[in-house]
Enzyme design. Structure first.
Site, PDB file in Angstrom:
ATOM      1  N   HIS A 174       0.825  -1.215   0.000  1.00  0.00           N
ATOM      2  CA  HIS A 174       0.000   0.000   0.000  1.00  0.00           C
ATOM      3  C   HIS A 174       0.857   1.262   0.000  1.00  0.00           C
ATOM      4  O   HIS A 174       0.563   2.226  -0.700  1.00  0.00           O
ATOM      5  CB  HIS A 174      -0.980  -0.027   1.180  1.00  0.00           C
ATOM      6  CG  HIS A 174      -2.159  -0.914   0.914  1.00  0.00           C
ATOM      7  ND1 HIS A 174      -2.082  -2.290   0.958  1.00  0.00           N
ATOM      8  CD2 HIS A 174      -3.433  -0.631   0.543  1.00  0.00           C
ATOM      9  CE1 HIS A 174      -3.259  -2.801   0.652  1.00  0.00           C
ATOM     10  NE2 HIS A 174      -4.096  -1.824   0.396  1.00  0.00           N
ATOM     11  N   LYS A 212      -9.449  -8.517   7.177  1.00  0.00           N
ATOM     12  CA  LYS A 212     -10.188  -8.859   8.387  1.00  0.00           C
ATOM     13  C   LYS A 212     -10.150  -7.695   9.372  1.00  0.00           C
ATOM     14  O   LYS A 212      -9.251  -6.857   9.312  1.00  0.00           O
ATOM     15  CB  LYS A 212      -9.634 -10.132   9.040  1.00  0.00           C
ATOM     16  CG  LYS A 212      -8.286  -9.968   9.727  1.00  0.00           C
ATOM     17  CD  LYS A 212      -7.895 -11.251  10.427  1.00  0.00           C
ATOM     18  CE  LYS A 212      -6.503 -11.164  11.019  1.00  0.00           C
ATOM     19  NZ  LYS A 212      -6.491 -10.484  12.339  1.00  0.00           N
TER      20      LYS A 212
END
Lengths: 294, 195
Positions: free
Chosen positions: B36, B103
């Site tokens: 990222h 998650k």
């Protein structure tokens, strides 16, 4: 135990068991959690997936979770055994278990970001040694994943925000806050290892040691047994549920240890273990005979 | 349960709501912390075809290498997503992602990005590394393996009926916000702090 014998292969098997075979007490707690959830909602789907996954991992001898965590081991050894050699053998076992894909290469150079590629690194694995009077070596280990490690917490009492003073009621308030803060991020339902007292180093070690206890055992100190039971019930009342989807199963167990403290300090330290509560143990006797412990 | 093919259109994604259980089939890519940062610090054109209208999976797999040089995922569950909160919305909007799998859920900035650019947050079951690895029959390609290492590399994968739950949708809905609010109310009650 001859002077030339290596424990590496036994330790590789210990790590394989920890990574791929969920202990019976944890499996049982997960099944009970599933039975307690209602309807076919996300909590049920999550726990069904978890239970299927546990079976698959055992059948395939493959990691239950891809984050195979930090190997943490407590090693008891008789007089005369070289801890330096045990450390070398355990390190070699971590590297071998990584090459066999029981472990992910999980050690990263913090400054450069480069993965060591071997699973071992500075401070990894983390080993505790203690000499004892028995003639055998006993190794108890856990694999502690990073997601759950990130939601661990340390409180110093008193804590005004929580209205937590330096007593067991204060401990209760801190622990409930930790469960709330964790939400589902530590891969709920989790097991809490808690230490009351100690310093900032010893306390966290004690929380991890508490994780070795069988989930259904009873704390020998009645006031702590009572607190464990109450925190388990109240933690579940928060309704965070499996994976934080909402539901009744937020915690599988709560285990509390106590260390003495400095007059100025009163720490409440919480380690959160994910549902993949991976632990394994082995005993090696004088003749090198290996016995797997539960 | 519905099967959702990747790549997916914006309309398909906007039809999804919190609580939906879907199974993904098609091509997607893994990416976590290093990825990222890397995707945001510079425009990475070489990865665009794998991100556009597809999903990024927050996953650091255990990977086996075959004799012919191809790879298999040995264990591949999700990692905690919230660490990507500073980057996620920008990665979604800049690269045209239709979803994120991870998650633990994400925060307000990501939720806003999902609404603005037409994407969803899909929750895989944490720790279910075997169930999920079996839904990944093929590894196509890998970016930045040498530089980032196995867990942090960007793996292009084919998935078949990969099970996920929609926990944040493109209409501002977040199961994580709901559960947090409810559990906070309960916590206050248990601590006698009033609502």
């Amino acid at each position: 135990m001859s002077a030339t014998e290596s424990y590496t292969e036994t330790f590789v098997e210990l790590i394989r068991r920890a990574s791929t075979e969920l202990p019976a007490d944890v499996l049982e707690a997960l099944q009970e959690g599933r039975a307690g959830e209602e309807g076919g909602g996300l909590a049920c789907i999550a726990l069904d997936t978890v239970l299927t996954n546990v079976d698959m991992a055992r059948e395939d001898s493959a990691p239950i979770c891809q984050d195979t965590g930090t190997p943490v081991a407590w090693i008891h050894y008789p007089v005369g055994v070289s801890t330096r050699r045990l450390k070398e053998d355990f390190g070699a076992a971590v590297r071998e278990a990584t090459s066999r894909r029981y472990l992910r290469p999980n050690a990263v150079n913090t400054l450069t970001g480069a993965n060591t590629g071997t699973g071992a690194g500075r401070g990894i694995p983390f080993l505790h040694f203690e000499e004892w009077d028995e003639p055998r070596i006993e190794v108890r280990m856990i694999l502690k994943g990073g997601g759950s490690e990130n939601v661990g917490a340390q409180y110093k009492l008193p804590d005004g925000r929580l209205g937590a003073g330096r007593d067991l009621e204060g401990v209760r308030r801190a622990v409930l806050d930790a469960v709330f803060q964790a939400q589902g991020k530590g891969c709920a339902p989790g097991v809490l290892g808690i230490c009351i007292g100690g310093d900032r180093v010893s306390a966290f070690e004690e929380t991890k040691r508490q994780l070795l206890r069988p989930l259904k055992d009873t704390n020998p100190a009645p006031e702590l047994a009572e607190l464990e039971e109450r925190l388990l019930a109240e933690g579940n009342e928060l309704g965070i549920g499996p994976m934080g989807f909402g539901g009744k199963t937020t915690l599988l167990a709560v285990k509390i240890g106590v260390l003495d403290r400095l007059p100025a300090c009163y720490f409440v330290t919480v380690s959160y273990m994910c549902w993949a509560d991976r632990k394994a143990a082995v005993s090696i006797d004088e003749g090198g005979e290996v016995q797997w412990l539960s | 349960m519905a099967e959702l093919k990747l790549p997916a259109s914006e309309k398909t994604i906007r039809d999804l709501s919190v609580g939906d259980f879907v199974e993904l089939s098609g091509r997607m890519i893994t990416g976590r912390d290093e990825a990222h940062k890397w995707l945001i610090e510079e425009q990475r054109d070489e990865v665009v075809p794998y991100l556009k209208d597809s999903v990024i999976y927050h996953c650091g797999p255990v990977v086996g290498e075959n004799e012919d040089g191809s790879y298999d995922f040995v264990a591949a569950g999700p990692t905690t997503s919230i660490r990507e909160e500073p980057y996620q919305a920008d990665v979604i909007c800049r690269y045209g992602l239709r979803g994120v799998i991870g998650k633990g859920g994400m925060g307000a900035k990501t939720l806003d990005g999902l609404a603005r650019c037409g994407a969803v947050y899909l929750h895989a079951v944490g720790g279910a590394a075997q169930v999920l690895a079996r839904a990944i029959p093929r590894v196509e390609k890998v970016f930045m393996l040498e530089e980032f290492g196995v867990p942090e590399a960007l793996w292009v994968i084919q998935v078949e009926r990969f099970p996920v739950m929609v926990t944040m949708d493109s209409h501002g809905g977040s199961l994580h916000d709901e559960v947090e609010e409810r559990s906070q109310a309960k916590l206050k009650e248990l601590l006698g702090q009033g609502a």
